[in-house]
Scaffold this motif. Sequence first.
Motif, PDB file in Angstrom:
ATOM      1  N   GLY A 165       0.815  -1.210   0.000  1.00 19.14           N
ATOM      2  CA  GLY A 165       0.000   0.000   0.000  1.00 19.14           C
ATOM      3  C   GLY A 165       0.848   1.258   0.000  1.00 19.14           C
ATOM      4  O   GLY A 165       2.083   1.214  -0.053  1.00 19.14           O
ATOM      5  N   GLU A 166       0.189   2.403   0.079  1.00 18.52           N
ATOM      6  CA  GLU A 166       0.870   3.695  -0.005  1.00 18.52           C
ATOM      7  C   GLU A 166       1.891   3.882   1.122  1.00 18.52           C
ATOM      8  O   GLU A 166       3.027   4.285   0.882  1.00 18.52           O
ATOM      9  CB  GLU A 166      -0.168   4.824   0.031  1.00 18.52           C
ATOM     10  CG  GLU A 166       0.414   6.197  -0.191  1.00 18.52           C
ATOM     11  CD  GLU A 166       1.071   6.357  -1.551  1.00 18.52           C
ATOM     12  OE1 GLU A 166       2.116   7.040  -1.616  1.00 18.52           O
ATOM     13  OE2 GLU A 166       0.561   5.798  -2.536  1.00 18.52           O
ATOM     14  N   LYS A 167       1.506   3.570   2.361  1.00 21.46           N
ATOM     15  CA  LYS A 167       2.427   3.739   3.488  1.00 21.46           C
ATOM     16  C   LYS A 167       3.617   2.787   3.376  1.00 21.46           C
ATOM     17  O   LYS A 167       4.750   3.155   3.688  1.00 21.46           O
ATOM     18  CB  LYS A 167       1.702   3.498   4.813  1.00 21.46           C
ATOM     19  CG  LYS A 167       0.775   4.616   5.193  1.00 21.46           C
ATOM     20  CD  LYS A 167       0.130   4.352   6.535  1.00 21.46           C
ATOM     21  CE  LYS A 167      -0.804   5.497   6.914  1.00 21.46           C
ATOM     22  NZ  LYS A 167      -1.471   5.239   8.194  1.00 21.46           N
ATOM     23  N   THR A 168       3.356   1.586   2.927  1.00 23.83           N
ATOM     24  CA  THR A 168       4.429   0.607   2.767  1.00 23.83           C
ATOM     25  C   THR A 168       5.395   1.059   1.678  1.00 23.83           C
ATOM     26  O   THR A 168       6.610   0.962   1.842  1.00 23.83           O
ATOM     27  CB  THR A 168       3.847  -0.775   2.438  1.00 23.83           C
ATOM     28  OG1 THR A 168       3.020  -1.192   3.518  1.00 23.83           O
ATOM     29  CG2 THR A 168       4.933  -1.803   2.225  1.00 23.83           C
ATOM     30  N   ARG A 169       4.865   1.575   0.563  1.00 22.59           N
ATOM     31  CA  ARG A 169       5.731   2.070  -0.511  1.00 22.59           C
ATOM     32  C   ARG A 169       6.585   3.236  -0.022  1.00 22.59           C
ATOM     33  O   ARG A 169       7.771   3.335  -0.356  1.00 22.59           O
ATOM     34  CB  ARG A 169       4.901   2.481  -1.728  1.00 22.59           C
ATOM     35  CG  ARG A 169       4.416   1.295  -2.533  1.00 22.59           C
ATOM     36  CD  ARG A 169       3.905   1.709  -3.896  1.00 22.59           C
ATOM     37  NE  ARG A 169       2.769   2.614  -3.839  1.00 22.59           N
ATOM     38  CZ  ARG A 169       1.506   2.239  -3.762  1.00 22.59           C
ATOM     39  NH1 ARG A 169       1.195   0.955  -3.728  1.00 22.59           N
ATOM     40  NH2 ARG A 169       0.536   3.128  -3.713  1.00 22.59           N
ATOM     41  N   ARG A 170       5.992   4.118   0.788  1.00 20.60           N
ATOM     42  CA  ARG A 170       6.764   5.229   1.347  1.00 20.60           C
ATOM     43  C   ARG A 170       7.890   4.713   2.247  1.00 20.60           C
ATOM     44  O   ARG A 170       9.008   5.237   2.227  1.00 20.60           O
ATOM     45  CB  ARG A 170       5.860   6.169   2.135  1.00 20.60           C
ATOM     46  CG  ARG A 170       5.522   7.400   1.341  1.00 20.60           C
ATOM     47  CD  ARG A 170       4.809   8.441   2.171  1.00 20.60           C
ATOM     48  NE  ARG A 170       3.374   8.191   2.040  1.00 20.60           N
ATOM     49  CZ  ARG A 170       2.506   8.211   3.020  1.00 20.60           C
ATOM     50  NH1 ARG A 170       2.884   8.499   4.230  1.00 20.60           N
ATOM     51  NH2 ARG A 170       1.243   7.958   2.808  1.00 20.60           N
ATOM     52  N   ALA A 171       7.591   3.681   3.038  1.00 18.26           N
ATOM     53  CA  ALA A 171       8.607   3.111   3.938  1.00 18.26           C
ATOM     54  C   ALA A 171       9.736   2.463   3.134  1.00 18.26           C
ATOM     55  O   ALA A 171      10.917   2.618   3.468  1.00 18.26           O
ATOM     56  CB  ALA A 171       7.962   2.087   4.867  1.00 18.26           C
ATOM     57  N   VAL A 204       6.638  -1.602   7.017  1.00 21.99           N
ATOM     58  CA  VAL A 204       6.085  -2.493   5.993  1.00 21.99           C
ATOM     59  C   VAL A 204       5.035  -3.387   6.636  1.00 21.99           C
ATOM     60  O   VAL A 204       5.327  -4.079   7.609  1.00 21.99           O
ATOM     61  CB  VAL A 204       7.203  -3.346   5.335  1.00 21.99           C
ATOM     62  CG1 VAL A 204       6.637  -4.334   4.350  1.00 21.99           C
ATOM     63  CG2 VAL A 204       8.215  -2.442   4.666  1.00 21.99           C
ATOM     64  N   LYS A 205       3.823  -3.342   6.103  1.00 21.95           N
ATOM     65  CA  LYS A 205       2.735  -4.133   6.669  1.00 21.95           C
ATOM     66  C   LYS A 205       2.514  -5.392   5.845  1.00 21.95           C
ATOM     67  O   LYS A 205       2.397  -5.332   4.620  1.00 21.95           O
ATOM     68  CB  LYS A 205       1.433  -3.330   6.647  1.00 21.95           C
ATOM     69  CG  LYS A 205       1.381  -2.180   7.587  1.00 21.95           C
ATOM     70  CD  LYS A 205       0.024  -1.540   7.485  1.00 21.95           C
ATOM     71  CE  LYS A 205      -0.143  -0.428   8.479  1.00 21.95           C
ATOM     72  NZ  LYS A 205      -1.483   0.149   8.376  1.00 21.95           N
ATOM     73  N   THR A 206       2.432  -6.519   6.527  1.00 28.41           N
ATOM     74  CA  THR A 206       2.167  -7.785   5.845  1.00 28.41           C
ATOM     75  C   THR A 206       0.790  -7.763   5.203  1.00 28.41           C
ATOM     76  O   THR A 206       0.584  -8.351   4.147  1.00 28.41           O
ATOM     77  CB  THR A 206       2.238  -8.956   6.851  1.00 28.41           C
ATOM     78  OG1 THR A 206       3.286  -8.717   7.769  1.00 28.41           O
ATOM     79  CG2 THR A 206       2.508 -10.256   6.162  1.00 28.41           C
ATOM     80  N   SER A 207      -0.149  -7.068   5.808  1.00 31.30           N
ATOM     81  CA  SER A 207      -1.523  -7.049   5.301  1.00 31.30           C
ATOM     82  C   SER A 207      -1.647  -6.322   3.966  1.00 31.30           C
ATOM     83  O   SER A 207      -2.654  -6.461   3.279  1.00 31.30           O
ATOM     84  CB  SER A 207      -2.452  -6.414   6.335  1.00 31.30           C
ATOM     85  OG  SER A 207      -2.062  -5.080   6.577  1.00 31.30           O
ATOM     86  N   ASP A 208      -0.630  -5.550   3.566  1.00 29.89           N
ATOM     87  CA  ASP A 208      -0.664  -4.842   2.283  1.00 29.89           C
ATOM     88  C   ASP A 208      -0.334  -5.741   1.096  1.00 29.89           C
ATOM     89  O   ASP A 208      -0.494  -5.335  -0.044  1.00 29.89           O
ATOM     90  CB  ASP A 208       0.325  -3.672   2.293  1.00 29.89           C
ATOM     91  CG  ASP A 208      -0.172  -2.505   3.105  1.00 29.89           C
ATOM     92  OD1 ASP A 208      -1.365  -2.503   3.470  1.00 29.89           O
ATOM     93  OD2 ASP A 208       0.629  -1.596   3.374  1.00 29.89           O
ATOM     94  N   PHE A 209       0.168  -6.925   1.358  1.00 27.41           N
ATOM     95  CA  PHE A 209       0.618  -7.819   0.294  1.00 27.41           C
ATOM     96  C   PHE A 209      -0.361  -8.976   0.149  1.00 27.41           C
ATOM     97  O   PHE A 209      -0.242  -9.992   0.839  1.00 27.41           O
ATOM     98  CB  PHE A 209       2.031  -8.324   0.588  1.00 27.41           C
ATOM     99  CG  PHE A 209       3.041  -7.218   0.638  1.00 27.41           C
ATOM    100  CD1 PHE A 209       3.730  -6.846  -0.499  1.00 27.41           C
ATOM    101  CD2 PHE A 209       3.292  -6.530   1.814  1.00 27.41           C
ATOM    102  CE1 PHE A 209       4.657  -5.818  -0.464  1.00 27.41           C
ATOM    103  CE2 PHE A 209       4.216  -5.506   1.862  1.00 27.41           C
ATOM    104  CZ  PHE A 209       4.897  -5.150   0.718  1.00 27.41           C
TER     105      PHE A 209
END
Length: 192
Positions: free
Chosen positions: A119-125, A151-156
């Motif tokens: 997701g967006e936050k994960t991409r920023r991280a 990085v969130k596991t739930s985003d993948f």
Amino acid sequence: GAPIRPKASTKKKPPTARRVPLKYRKALVPLLSLMLRREAKCPYAKLLNHHCPMPPRVTTRSQRDRISRSGEMDADADAEADEDPTPKSLLASFTPPRAVAAFLWSVISRIVPREMLGGEKTRRAIRAFLLRLVVLRRFEKCTLHEAMRGVKTSDFRWLWGELAEATSDDRRRGGPVAAAVKRQRMLERWIR
């Protein structure tokens, strides 16, 4: 006496290709094949020239000839470029780490499918970590833990073995602890 045997080789065997687990194959194989197709079409040189351009004084004569044929370089810059590059002009070609990180991120975002970047936050991280990686000094190291920060596991979604949207309740709950740990390890392998 005893037969002479050759010494056992101390060389490691080359790593063999790992098979994608059946659970992830439906989701991951199309994404990986898309990534390979995108990689073949990626305009690396254009991206590099956009994010990290070389000053005209540092380019080689063959590069200047190509540029002059395309009509992009003016006569004044061409006259300056005839001088041999000196250490002073090479120092002028320094590229800031932010520009290098921007180039790397543009390549990654062009090649890697969105589903594999989270997701967006994960991409920023991930992008922030990429900058951290670029500014490392010679003997500095970074850890996988640093890379996984934010990085969130739930985003993948592909970690659940499907490309279809998993219900938000399933992703929030995470299932059994063993399955959550396994998904975390798979994500760490991907980030690594």
